[in-house]
Design a protein around this motif. Structure first.
Motif, PDB file in Angstrom:
ATOM      1  N   LEU A 213       0.815  -1.208   0.000  1.00 15.28           N
ATOM      2  CA  LEU A 213       0.000   0.000   0.000  1.00 15.28           C
ATOM      3  C   LEU A 213       0.856   1.269   0.000  1.00 15.28           C
ATOM      4  CD1 LEU A 213      -2.647  -1.105   2.673  1.00 15.28           C
ATOM      5  CD2 LEU A 213      -2.803  -1.290   0.193  1.00 15.28           C
TER       6      LEU A 213
ATOM      7  N   TYR B 209      -5.514  -9.683   5.950  1.00 11.15           N
ATOM      8  CA  TYR B 209      -5.184  -8.437   6.643  1.00 11.15           C
ATOM      9  C   TYR B 209      -6.215  -8.161   7.736  1.00 11.15           C
ATOM     10  CZ  TYR B 209      -4.764  -3.372   7.303  1.00 11.15           C
ATOM     11  OH  TYR B 209      -4.645  -2.114   7.834  1.00 11.15           O
TER      12      TYR B 209
ATOM     13  N   TRP C 187     -22.080   0.910   8.310  1.00 12.31           N
ATOM     14  CA  TRP C 187     -22.446  -0.094   7.304  1.00 12.31           C
ATOM     15  C   TRP C 187     -23.320  -1.160   7.960  1.00 12.31           C
ATOM     16  CZ3 TRP C 187     -21.238  -0.224   2.036  1.00 12.31           C
ATOM     17  CH2 TRP C 187     -20.445   0.840   1.599  1.00 12.31           C
TER      18      TRP C 187
ATOM     19  N   LEU D  51     -19.372 -11.691   2.054  1.00 13.62           N
ATOM     20  CA  LEU D  51     -19.028 -10.663   1.072  1.00 13.62           C
ATOM     21  C   LEU D  51     -17.562 -10.783   0.645  1.00 13.62           C
ATOM     22  CD1 LEU D  51     -20.317  -8.051  -0.160  1.00 13.62           C
ATOM     23  CD2 LEU D  51     -19.231  -6.814   1.686  1.00 13.62           C
TER      24      LEU D  51
ATOM     25  N   SER E 252     -16.521 -11.677  -3.108  1.00 14.12           N
ATOM     26  CA  SER E 252     -15.824 -10.682  -3.923  1.00 14.12           C
ATOM     27  C   SER E 252     -14.604 -11.281  -4.610  1.00 14.12           C
ATOM     28  CB  SER E 252     -15.418  -9.484  -3.069  1.00 14.12           C
ATOM     29  OG  SER E 252     -14.416  -9.872  -2.177  1.00 14.12           O
TER      30      SER E 252
ATOM     31  N   PRO F 252     -18.692 -12.469  -7.942  1.00  5.49           N
ATOM     32  CA  PRO F 252     -19.084 -11.145  -7.479  1.00  5.49           C
ATOM     33  C   PRO F 252     -20.522 -11.021  -7.009  1.00  5.49           C
ATOM     34  CG  PRO F 252     -18.930 -11.179  -9.867  1.00  5.49           C
ATOM     35  CD  PRO F 252     -18.489 -12.518  -9.393  1.00  5.49           C
TER      36      PRO F 252
ATOM     37  N   ARG G  45     -20.990   5.706   2.498  1.00  7.83           N
ATOM     38  CA  ARG G  45     -19.604   6.116   2.223  1.00  7.83           C
ATOM     39  C   ARG G  45     -19.304   7.500   2.788  1.00  7.83           C
ATOM     40  NH1 ARG G  45     -16.762   4.347  -2.799  1.00  7.83           N
ATOM     41  NH2 ARG G  45     -17.361   2.188  -3.165  1.00  7.83           N
TER      42      ARG G  45
ATOM     43  N   TRP H 226     -22.170  -6.636  -7.169  1.00  7.56           N
ATOM     44  CA  TRP H 226     -22.603  -6.164  -5.847  1.00  7.56           C
ATOM     45  C   TRP H 226     -21.491  -6.284  -4.804  1.00  7.56           C
ATOM     46  CZ3 TRP H 226     -26.516  -3.688  -3.386  1.00  7.56           C
ATOM     47  CH2 TRP H 226     -26.582  -3.827  -1.996  1.00  7.56           C
ATOM     48  N   SER H 227     -20.939  -7.467  -4.674  1.00  9.44           N
ATOM     49  CA  SER H 227     -20.007  -7.690  -3.561  1.00  9.44           C
ATOM     50  C   SER H 227     -18.769  -6.815  -3.683  1.00  9.44           C
ATOM     51  CB  SER H 227     -19.635  -9.168  -3.445  1.00  9.44           C
ATOM     52  OG  SER H 227     -18.982  -9.583  -4.594  1.00  9.44           O
ATOM     53  N   ARG H 228     -18.290  -6.624  -4.894  1.00 14.63           N
ATOM     54  CA  ARG H 228     -17.087  -5.788  -5.057  1.00 14.63           C
ATOM     55  C   ARG H 228     -17.380  -4.316  -4.789  1.00 14.63           C
ATOM     56  NH1 ARG H 228     -12.404  -8.255  -8.695  1.00 14.63           N
ATOM     57  NH2 ARG H 228     -12.449 -10.240  -7.621  1.00 14.63           N
TER      58      ARG H 228
ATOM     59  N   VAL I  89     -19.710  -3.138  -2.841  1.00 16.22           N
ATOM     60  CA  VAL I  89     -19.938  -2.974  -1.397  1.00 16.22           C
ATOM     61  C   VAL I  89     -18.621  -3.097  -0.638  1.00 16.22           C
ATOM     62  CG1 VAL I  89     -21.071  -3.942   0.637  1.00 16.22           C
ATOM     63  CG2 VAL I  89     -22.322  -3.773  -1.503  1.00 16.22           C
ATOM     64  N   LEU I  90     -17.845  -4.117  -0.962  1.00 15.32           N
ATOM     65  CA  LEU I  90     -16.600  -4.352  -0.215  1.00 15.32           C
ATOM     66  C   LEU I  90     -15.616  -3.187  -0.360  1.00 15.32           C
ATOM     67  CD1 LEU I  90     -15.202  -6.563   1.537  1.00 15.32           C
ATOM     68  CD2 LEU I  90     -13.964  -7.221  -0.519  1.00 15.32           C
TER      69      LEU I  90
ATOM     70  N   GLY J 289     -16.294  -0.134  -0.818  1.00 17.44           N
ATOM     71  CA  GLY J 289     -16.769   1.006  -0.025  1.00 17.44           C
ATOM     72  C   GLY J 289     -16.611   0.752   1.454  1.00 17.44           C
ATOM     73  N   PHE J 290     -16.894  -0.469   1.851  1.00 21.78           N
ATOM     74  CA  PHE J 290     -16.847  -0.840   3.272  1.00 21.78           C
ATOM     75  C   PHE J 290     -15.411  -0.832   3.801  1.00 21.78           C
ATOM     76  CE2 PHE J 290     -16.649  -4.604   6.236  1.00 21.78           C
ATOM     77  CZ  PHE J 290     -17.191  -3.951   7.326  1.00 21.78           C
ATOM     78  N   ASP J 291     -14.489  -1.405   3.053  1.00 27.18           N
ATOM     79  CA  ASP J 291     -13.103  -1.460   3.519  1.00 27.18           C
ATOM     80  C   ASP J 291     -12.138  -1.419   2.330  1.00 27.18           C
ATOM     81  OD1 ASP J 291     -10.729  -1.821   4.775  1.00 27.18           O
ATOM     82  OD2 ASP J 291     -11.365  -3.499   6.012  1.00 27.18           O
TER      83      ASP J 291
ATOM     84  N   VAL K  16      -9.044  -0.450   2.109  1.00 21.00           N
ATOM     85  CA  VAL K  16      -7.664  -0.897   2.362  1.00 21.00           C
ATOM     86  C   VAL K  16      -7.580  -2.419   2.263  1.00 21.00           C
ATOM     87  CG1 VAL K  16      -5.791  -0.975   4.051  1.00 21.00           C
ATOM     88  CG2 VAL K  16      -7.151   1.095   3.793  1.00 21.00           C
ATOM     89  N   MET K  17      -8.521  -3.082   2.925  1.00 23.23           N
ATOM     90  CA  MET K  17      -8.528  -4.533   2.877  1.00 23.23           C
ATOM     91  C   MET K  17      -8.762  -5.019   1.441  1.00 23.23           C
ATOM     92  SD  MET K  17     -10.707  -7.388   3.069  1.00 23.23           S
ATOM     93  CE  MET K  17     -10.731  -8.947   3.897  1.00 23.23           C
TER      94      MET K  17
ATOM     95  N   ARG L 167      -7.772  -3.613  -1.230  1.00 20.26           N
ATOM     96  CA  ARG L 167      -6.506  -3.502  -1.981  1.00 20.26           C
ATOM     97  C   ARG L 167      -5.568  -4.648  -1.646  1.00 20.26           C
ATOM     98  NH1 ARG L 167      -4.357   2.421  -1.105  1.00 20.26           N
ATOM     99  NH2 ARG L 167      -2.650   1.719  -2.416  1.00 20.26           N
ATOM    100  N   THR L 168      -5.582  -5.075  -0.381  1.00 20.95           N
ATOM    101  CA  THR L 168      -4.697  -6.193  -0.018  1.00 20.95           C
ATOM    102  C   THR L 168      -5.154  -7.495  -0.688  1.00 20.95           C
ATOM    103  OG1 THR L 168      -5.923  -6.876   1.965  1.00 20.95           O
ATOM    104  CG2 THR L 168      -4.243  -5.184   2.254  1.00 20.95           C
ATOM    105  N   LEU L 169      -6.428  -7.552  -1.092  1.00 20.13           N
ATOM    106  CA  LEU L 169      -6.929  -8.733  -1.785  1.00 20.13           C
ATOM    107  C   LEU L 169      -6.681  -8.637  -3.295  1.00 20.13           C
ATOM    108  CD1 LEU L 169     -10.387  -9.240  -0.008  1.00 20.13           C
ATOM    109  CD2 LEU L 169      -8.315 -10.575   0.315  1.00 20.13           C
TER     110      LEU L 169
ATOM    111  N   ILE M  15      -7.922  -6.288  -5.214  1.00 13.82           N
ATOM    112  CA  ILE M  15      -9.088  -5.697  -5.899  1.00 13.82           C
ATOM    113  C   ILE M  15      -8.754  -4.253  -6.274  1.00 13.82           C
ATOM    114  CG2 ILE M  15     -11.500  -4.991  -5.610  1.00 13.82           C
ATOM    115  CD1 ILE M  15     -11.793  -7.400  -3.683  1.00 13.82           C
TER     116      ILE M  15
END
Lengths: 254, 277
Positions: free
Chosen positions: A50, A69, A80, A90, A94, A98, B38, B154-156, B158-159, B161-163, B165-166, B168-170, B172
């Motif tokens: 990051l 993480y 949320w 989720l 993801s 998706p 958000r 949907w999941s991407r 939402v995810l 927006g929700f997190d 940073v996490m 990005r570590t995945l 995405i």
């Protein structure tokens, strides 16, 4: 697995950490400690990709592994409207597919909830959880992708002593039983002393890194922290304290 | 009553207005859930002004106003998402500048525009009864397009927006999914602003989702309630405006906001019960 070679990290023209050399091997349990603002989180962000290095190189060999993480619980916005099972579902969806509204719940969600003992929290929303419960949920979320490496950023910051101990024991068990590589950042040196195999202490813009037993000597800590520190072994466990935090501040610790 | 409704909605202009209200209002109410979650409501306030600027510029250049609205919306989102950590002015400051600049320059462009005053001014005050069949078709396709995007991803969305940073570590690509959400937002605002003005667009974006979030803690319930509230607000506002000879856009906007007043006591009672238990 992960190699830092002469890495310099910083923000806005300011160097936070310089000349970092570090090797993380598969199956290691590494603790990174240091005072507030020392650059612990910056180092972790660099490990996660990051933050880009200003100098030197960061490389994963052979490939970037699956990374789990666990952020600080304060990082999660409780606005949320997510139930615990939704958060896990989720994350899995993801990556694998998706869509959200498919009916079959992945068995992995139930499996991880059992592993972390959070089945009773499954239908609770995040805003109703305590700090310790939320941290366990975030750990479950990280584990659901079956990570090779687990990064934890001050996971016990919002926990009391008992919850901290339970949580870190859980991490130790995961490391031992599943062979997951663990990198944990905390400011609590004592809690990691008998758990981490390797210890990195960040101070004065540098990383001091070695095996935990080698690092934990009164002389080393005194030199790194720049104030008298004492390490005593009691029943094979290290007890660490600062002899005099500072007389200028008007109090003594013994 | 039923006969009155049938008679009322036998007029083509009412059908078109209802279609824009239902599809555009429902769409913005849905997207508003993400705007609230958000915590980018200020962005939602500034965007209609920038979309209005795009419409005014399009009118001045004699091109399709919906195209201008879309370009304005996307440009606004891109501009407002650029200021980051390196900017000494906070993001809210940039949004404020964009709000003021968008609204003031749009008025100047309106003054310079060769179009009749009434045609251009509707983008600010709204003239839902001036809606055409083409406007209704735009709103319909914007809603369908957004529904497909969210159904697929949907999941991407939402995810991220929700997190973020996490995410990005995945691995995405957070910016990509943010851009997709903002594209839907820009499209929704463009089709509603083009016919109903900024007031109705912003009311639909914040009112119905606020009602849903105050009432429920389930994502699915929030989404469904927000959309239903948006659709009902469009229908009831338009109907009341016709019966009482009131302006259509403001009536629908008010209908989108009134439920908030109604749900606040419910929320308070629930909170008190929770504390007692």
């Amino acid at each position: 697995m992960l190699t830092f070679a002469k890495v310099t990290l910083g923000y806005n023209g300011r160097h936070v950490l310089e000349d970092i050399n570090l090797v993380v091997n598969k199956g290691d349990f590494i603790g990174l400690v240091g005072p507030n603002g020392a650059g612990k989180s910056t180092l972790m962000k660099a490990m996660l990709g990051l933050v880009k290095p200003r100098a030197g190189s960061i490389s994963w060999r052979p490939d970037i592994p699956k990374i789990g993480y666990v952020p600080q619980s304060e990082h999660i916005d409780p606005i949320w409207p997510m139930r615990v099972r939704d958060v896990l579902h989720l994350t899995l969806c993801s990556l694998e597919r998706p869509h959200f509204f498919h009916k079959k719940e992945h068995s992995r969600v139930r499996q991880v909830m059992e592993m972390i003992a959070i089945e009773s929290l499954a239908n609770r929303t995040l805003d109703t959880l305590s700090g310790g419960e939320l941290q366990r949920v975030l750990l479950a979320r990280a584990l659901i992708i079956e990570p090779d490496v687990l990064f934890l950023d001050e996971p016990t910051a919002a926990m009391d002593l008992v919850a901290t101990r339970k949580f870190l024991s859980m991490i130790s068990d995961l490391h031992r039983d599943h062979g997951i590589t663990v990198v944990i950042v905390t400011h609590d040196l004592q809690s990691l002393a008998h758990r981490a195999e390797y210890l990195g202490i960040i101070a004065n813009g540098k990383l001091y890194f070695d095996q935990t037993d080698t690092m934990l000597t009164s002389g080393n800590l005194t030199e790194i922290y720049g104030q008298p520190m004492t390490v005593r072994k009691v029943d094979g466990r290290a007890l660490i304290w600062a002899d005099e935090i500072t007389e200028k501040a008007g109090f003594r610790h013994v | 009553m039923f006969d009155t409704l049938i008679e009322m909605y036998s007029f083509a202009f009412m059908q078109h207005a209802l279609a824009v209200g239902v599809f555009g209002g429902g769409l913005l109410a849905f997207l508003g859930v993400f705007v609230h979650l958000r915590r980018i409501v200020f962005l939602g306030a500034a965007l209609p002004q920038i979309v209005a600027l795009g419409i005014a510029a399009a009118m001045l250049a004699s091109i399709n106003p919906v195209l201008g609205a879309l370009i304005g919306g996307i440009a606004g989102i891109l501009l407002l998402s650029v200021p980051g950590k390196k900017s000494y002015l906070p993001t809210s400051g940039w949004i404020g500048v964009a709000y003021a600049a968008g609204s003031s320059i749009a008025v100047i462009l309106v003054a310079l525009s060769p179009s009749p005053d009434g045609t251009v001014l509707r983008f600010f005050t709204g003239d839902i009864l001036g809606t055409t069949r083409l406007d209704a078709i735009y709103a319909f396709w914007a809603a369908i397009g957004t529904a497909i995007i969210f159904r697929l991803f949907w999941s991407r969305i939402v995810l991220t927006g929700f997190d973020p940073v996490m995410s990005r570590t995945l691995g995405i690509r957070v910016h990509l999914w943010n851009a997709l959400l903002f594209l839907c937002l820009g499209s929704g605002l463009a089709v509603v602003m083009n016919t109903a003005g900024g007031m109705l667009a912003f009311s639909m974006l914040v009112g119905p989702p606020a009602v849903a979030i105050l009432l429920f803690r389930s994502f699915r319930a929030i989404v469904i309630t927000a959309i239903l509230t948006g659709v009902l607000a469009a229908f009831s506002g338009l109907t009341i405006s016709f019966i009482h000879d009131l302006p259509g856009g403001p009536s629908m906007a008010t209908a989108a906001l009134v439920p908030i007043i109604l749900v606040i006591p419910i929320k308070l009672i629930r909170t008190l019960k929770y504390r007692r238990s």
